[in-house]
Design a protein around this motif. Structure first.
Motif, PDB file in Angstrom:
ATOM      1  N   ILE A  82       0.837  -1.188   0.000  1.00 17.26           N
ATOM      2  CA  ILE A  82       0.000   0.000   0.000  1.00 17.26           C
ATOM      3  C   ILE A  82       0.883   1.253   0.000  1.00 17.26           C
ATOM      4  N   GLN A  83       0.478   2.281  -0.756  1.00 20.60           N
ATOM      5  CA  GLN A  83       1.289   3.469  -0.998  1.00 20.60           C
ATOM      6  C   GLN A  83       0.715   4.699  -0.296  1.00 20.60           C
ATOM      7  N   SER A  84       1.540   5.729  -0.187  1.00 22.99           N
ATOM      8  CA  SER A  84       1.103   6.946   0.495  1.00 22.99           C
ATOM      9  C   SER A  84      -0.128   7.560  -0.158  1.00 22.99           C
ATOM     10  N   ASP A  85      -0.213   7.483  -1.489  1.00 27.88           N
ATOM     11  CA  ASP A  85      -1.356   8.062  -2.192  1.00 27.88           C
ATOM     12  C   ASP A  85      -2.675   7.376  -1.845  1.00 27.88           C
ATOM     13  N   ASP A  86      -2.605   6.155  -1.329  1.00 29.47           N
ATOM     14  CA  ASP A  86      -3.819   5.400  -1.025  1.00 29.47           C
ATOM     15  C   ASP A  86      -4.514   5.869   0.254  1.00 29.47           C
ATOM     16  N   PHE A  87      -3.839   6.680   1.052  1.00 24.98           N
ATOM     17  CA  PHE A  87      -4.372   7.020   2.372  1.00 24.98           C
ATOM     18  C   PHE A  87      -5.222   8.276   2.412  1.00 24.98           C
ATOM     19  N   PHE A  88      -5.033   9.170   1.484  1.00 19.15           N
ATOM     20  CA  PHE A  88      -5.640  10.490   1.618  1.00 19.15           C
ATOM     21  C   PHE A  88      -7.169  10.450   1.624  1.00 19.15           C
ATOM     22  N   GLN A  89      -7.755   9.576   0.813  1.00 23.81           N
ATOM     23  CA  GLN A  89      -9.217   9.471   0.804  1.00 23.81           C
ATOM     24  C   GLN A  89      -9.752   8.812   2.068  1.00 23.81           C
ATOM     25  N   GLN A  90      -8.869   8.216   2.863  1.00 23.34           N
ATOM     26  CA  GLN A  90      -9.284   7.567   4.109  1.00 23.34           C
ATOM     27  C   GLN A  90      -9.069   8.470   5.319  1.00 23.34           C
ATOM     28  N   GLY A  91      -8.717   9.729   5.099  1.00 24.21           N
ATOM     29  CA  GLY A  91      -8.535  10.670   6.195  1.00 24.21           C
ATOM     30  C   GLY A  91      -7.218  10.509   6.921  1.00 24.21           C
ATOM     31  N   LEU A  92      -6.206   9.952   6.250  1.00 22.46           N
ATOM     32  CA  LEU A  92      -4.910   9.712   6.863  1.00 22.46           C
ATOM     33  C   LEU A  92      -3.812  10.485   6.128  1.00 22.46           C
ATOM     34  N   THR A  93      -2.896  11.065   6.905  1.00 24.68           N
ATOM     35  CA  THR A  93      -1.760  11.778   6.330  1.00 24.68           C
ATOM     36  C   THR A  93      -0.476  11.064   6.748  1.00 24.68           C
ATOM     37  N   PRO A  94       0.145  10.297   5.838  1.00 21.33           N
ATOM     38  CA  PRO A  94       1.350   9.546   6.199  1.00 21.33           C
ATOM     39  C   PRO A  94       2.557  10.458   6.375  1.00 21.33           C
ATOM     40  N   VAL A  95       3.427  10.097   7.302  1.00 22.02           N
ATOM     41  CA  VAL A  95       4.643  10.881   7.545  1.00 22.02           C
ATOM     42  C   VAL A  95       5.907  10.038   7.388  1.00 22.02           C
ATOM     43  N   GLY A  96       5.785   8.737   7.246  1.00 21.33           N
ATOM     44  CA  GLY A  96       6.962   7.901   7.071  1.00 21.33           C
ATOM     45  C   GLY A  96       6.598   6.436   7.013  1.00 21.33           C
ATOM     46  N   ALA A  97       7.518   5.639   6.445  1.00 21.98           N
ATOM     47  CA  ALA A  97       7.282   4.203   6.316  1.00 21.98           C
ATOM     48  C   ALA A  97       8.572   3.439   6.523  1.00 21.98           C
ATOM     49  N   THR A  98       8.446   2.256   7.106  1.00 27.15           N
ATOM     50  CA  THR A  98       9.574   1.346   7.270  1.00 27.15           C
ATOM     51  C   THR A  98       9.244   0.074   6.505  1.00 27.15           C
TER      52      THR A  98
END
Length: 206
Positions: free
Chosen positions: A43-59
């Motif tokens: 799952i990618q950062s672009d997938d979160f915005f419509q779900q009300g989530l703002t990603p700040v980092g990934a491991t």
């Protein structure tokens, strides 16, 4: 694409999973995976915005040694498959919302039949945490999702106060399968887990 700072880790790499501060894109990450799983299958950062989530980092790592879910304890994808999967990929996402995170663990089976078997085992693992004593968190009723890219089942996470906060989804696309879990509640709309499950299935597809 992973446009945020991430840490990449191959099977031979260190188990240190701190978040890096320089950006790494998914094409570079993909070269570490064989035969086909890489960060672009997650799952990618672009997938979160419509779900009300703002990603700040990934491991991200490719070892299959990340815990499968809050319910599974120390169980890992590598353990579930007894190390027989062709490839593994895992990610933990952090968001700007307090106490909210997402983990995903996927693997590549040798056949669609073997992937379906592991999908069944993952669903059973989740269902084992549906019946818990009063006041204990648990997973709620399962919901199926079917897309051209694959199928999945998602379950809400219910906390000790009987409020929904996040959820978990078991996903499969052909010979690939996995599990993705959101901790925290990005919005009051329960549809966010449907959106996350759908995004994960589409990314998992070959």
């Amino acid at each position: 694409m992973f446009a945020l700072g991430i840490t990449m880790q191959s099977a031979a790499a260190s188990t240190d999973t701190h978040t890096a501060h320089r950006p790494t894109t998914s094409p570079a990450a993909t070269t570490l995976a064989e035969p086909g799983l890489g960060s672009d299958s997650l799952i990618q950062s672009d997938d979160f915005f419509q779900q009300g989530l703002t990603p700040v980092g990934a491991t991200v790592d490719l070892t299959g040694k990340r815990g499968l879910s809050a319910c599974s304890g120390e169980a890992t994808m590598r353990g579930l498959t007894k190390g027989k999967a062709a490839a593994y990929a895992d990610v933990t996402w952090a968001f700007d919302t307090k106490d909210t995170s997402l983990t995903e663990s996927i693997a590549e089976g040798s056949t669609d039949t073997s992937a379906a078997s592991y999908e069944k085992q993952l669903n059973q693992l989740v269902r084992d945490c549906q019946d818990e004593p009063a006041g204990h968190w648990h997973y709620g009723k399962g919901h199926t999702i079917t897309l051209p890219a694959g199928t999945g089942s998602w379950y809400p996470t219910v906390n000790g106060d009987n409020n929904v906060a996040g959820g978990v989804a078991v996903i499969r696309s052909g010979h690939r399968f996995g599990i993705v879990e959101l901790t925290g509640q990005p919005s009051d709309d329960p549809g966010y887990m449907t959106g996350i499950a759908a995004a994960a299935i589409n990314r998992l597809a070959d």
